[in-house]
Design an enzyme around this catalytic site. Structure first.
Site, mmCIF file in Angstrom:
data_model
loop_
_atom_site.group_PDB
_atom_site.id
_atom_site.type_symbol
_atom_site.label_atom_id
_atom_site.label_comp_id
_atom_site.label_asym_id
_atom_site.label_seq_id
_atom_site.Cartn_x
_atom_site.Cartn_y
_atom_site.Cartn_z
ATOM 1 N N HIS A 87 0.833 -1.227 0.000
ATOM 2 C CA HIS A 87 0.000 0.000 0.000
ATOM 3 C C HIS A 87 0.860 1.266 0.000
ATOM 4 O O HIS A 87 0.419 2.319 0.454
ATOM 5 C CB HIS A 87 -0.955 0.052 1.198
ATOM 6 C CG HIS A 87 -1.662 -1.239 1.480
ATOM 7 N ND1 HIS A 87 -2.912 -1.529 0.973
ATOM 8 C CD2 HIS A 87 -1.277 -2.331 2.183
ATOM 9 C CE1 HIS A 87 -3.273 -2.735 1.378
ATOM 10 N NE2 HIS A 87 -2.294 -3.252 2.106
ATOM 11 N N LYS B 85 16.221 21.887 -10.461
ATOM 12 C CA LYS B 85 15.524 20.664 -10.851
ATOM 13 C C LYS B 85 16.366 19.700 -11.662
ATOM 14 O O LYS B 85 17.149 20.090 -12.514
ATOM 15 C CB LYS B 85 14.300 21.025 -11.709
ATOM 16 C CG LYS B 85 13.219 21.720 -10.913
ATOM 17 C CD LYS B 85 12.290 20.744 -10.274
ATOM 18 C CE LYS B 85 11.158 20.443 -11.241
ATOM 19 N NZ LYS B 85 10.176 19.575 -10.647
#
Ligand code: ARG
Length: 467
Positions: A165, A292
């Protein structure tokens, strides 16, 4: 390829909307040369095998067969050299090659089409093309598996969190996680090989649909083209596209696996996880945000399943409901398969490069491995083993300790013995042995488990299988 629509007489009923007359529109609809030119090498190989067989069966003279063979070789080098003029008015690759052959060698060119049709011709060409792509995929998968094996071997005992999960579940090893993908891609290779074995029958000689009255030797052409045998039913031979569907189905499953790995890389490369550093070679920067480093290659691989599965659905949709034998609908089989095969080969190569180049951040993996009470199951197992509790009760006691640690804001290992014994008096200091992540992974020695000793065995097994 641009469609060279010429101005022709417009249709009075609907011509106002069209720049071209009906003939040009029909030609643009009907022609496949814009894409089936990719089948040229297969088409020429098929024609050479057919001509040699016709000569061996005395259906064609040896001198005609030799002229045809030489002419076809010339055409192949013209195509490879970029000097071949593909003509839309000649519709498809088969007629383009034949027309050029006629220009080169004259009359014998017209004898090549004895005892065959474009229907068995295209079925043969396309099978050969798909077969090659299966080999490309199998090789690409082996390269990717080797890159994963290198990662697994280097980090066979590096601990990291295992998730269910996407919540921390139990510690696992980096090597074990890598090897999960080795298994997946191994199954993919198996699916491609299975498809190859099933498809490796030759349609050539089925002719239009019913076979031929000429005394051909289908075994000979099958063998010359590397097929195991001729297709046993001529109707089936020209109408079957299962081979392409199987290729696409295997490609879809493989693309799905690639997508899952790509998604993990995207998550792992984020500042929040920092599990891996991807190389600059497979990342890009941002035009506005200087800090980035984006995992573009992984994102694109994650997305490729869209076009590959799309191609699969498209071809199923084309084939459903088609009556036997050949219908022109089947010309719509190729572009999607070409696109899917290209996308798959590129994705496999990019993923292989990314996996080979990536650096796992061992410290970040270790730090994350211990968080989220990842050894709670080990504690419960200890209570079963050492204190004789039924597992359900051990689960309950452990749950209470997790709740206590959560309130205190500490790990399970940081609870005092008193605190632990308050939950169950049978707990001793010995429990601390299983609360460490290294001991946790080392203890999972069941077959297929995450213990480094088991991971190394699997690495060795796959290394031997991949040579
Ligand atoms: N271009 C055609 C295709 O791709 C070749 C077969 C044409 N056969 C025919 N009977 N019109 O399917």
């Amino acid at each position: 390829m641009g469609i060279p629509l010429v101005m022709a007489d417009r249709n009075d009923m609907w011509g106002g909307r069209f720049a071209a007359g009906p003939d040009a529109i029909m030609e643009a609809t009907n022609a496949s040369i814009g894409f089936d030119r990719r089948l040229a090498p297969q088409d020429i190989a098929g024609s050479k095998a057919h001509a040699a067989m016709l000569a061996a069966q005395d259906i064609l003279s040896d001198s005609d067969a030799a002229a045809i063979r030489e002419g076809l070789d010339t055409i192949l080098s013209e195509i490879e050299g970029g000097g071949f003029e593909f003509r839309i008015d000649l519709e498809d690759i088969h007629m383009n090659v034949e027309a050029r052959l006629k220009a080169l060698i004259g009359e014998p060119a017209g004898r090549l089409h004895t005892a065959r049709s474009r229907n068995d011709q295209v079925a043969t060409d396309f099978r050969l093309w798909v077969r090659d792509q299966i080999d490309v995929a199998v090789e690409g998968l082996a390269a990717l598996q080797r890159a994963l094996l290198d990662q697994a071997e280097a980090g066979a005992d590096w601990v990291m969190p295992g998730f269910t999960h996407l919540q921390t579940a139990q510690p696992v090893t980096w090597g074990h996680h890598m090897m999960a993908y080795v298994e997946m891609f191994g199954r993919d290779a198996g699916r491609f090989r299975d498809a190859r074995a099933r498809m490796n029958e030759s349609p050539l000689g089925a002719a239009a649909l019913a076979g031929t009255s000429f005394p051909i030797d289908r075994e000979a052409t099958a063998q010359a083209l590397g097929f195991d045998r001729p297709c046993a039913n001529s109707l089936d031979a020209v109408s079957d596209r299962d081979f392409a569907l199987e290729f696409l189905s295997a490609a879809s499953i493989c693309a799905m696996h690639l997508s899952r790995l790509a998604e993990e890389l995207v998550i792992w490369a984020s500042a929040q996880f920092r599990f891996v550093t991807l190389s600059d070679r497979f990342s890009t920067g941002s035009s506005i945000m200087p800090q980035k480093k984006n995992p573009d290659a992984a994102e694109l691989i994650r997305a490729k399943i869209g076009r590959i599965l799309g191609a699969t659905v498209a071809l199923f949709t084309v084939m459903k409901g088609l009556p036997l034998a050949y219908s022109k609908d089947m010309q719509e089989d190729k572009e999607q398969v070409f696109d899917a095969a290209d996308a798959l080969a590129l994705s496999l190569a990019a993923m292989t490069g990314m996996v080979a180049d990536m650096a796992a951040n061992r410290d970040a993996l270790r730090a994350a491995a211990g968080s989220g009470f990842s050894t709670a199951t080990d504690l419960a197992d200890w209570l079963v083993r050492e204190a004789g509790l039924p597992f359900r009760e051990a689960h309950h006691v452990t749950g209470a300790l997790v709740a206590k640690a959560e309130v205190k804001g500490c790990d399970l290992a940081d609870l005092t013995l008193d605190e632990m014994q308050a939950a169950h008096p049978g707990i001793t200091e010995g429990v601390r042995d299983v609360l460490g992540v290294d001991n946790s992974v080392a203890s999972r020695t069941s077959y297929g488990g995450t213990a480094p000793v088991r991971v190394r065995e699997q690495v060795a097994r796959w290394r031997a299988a991949l040579v």
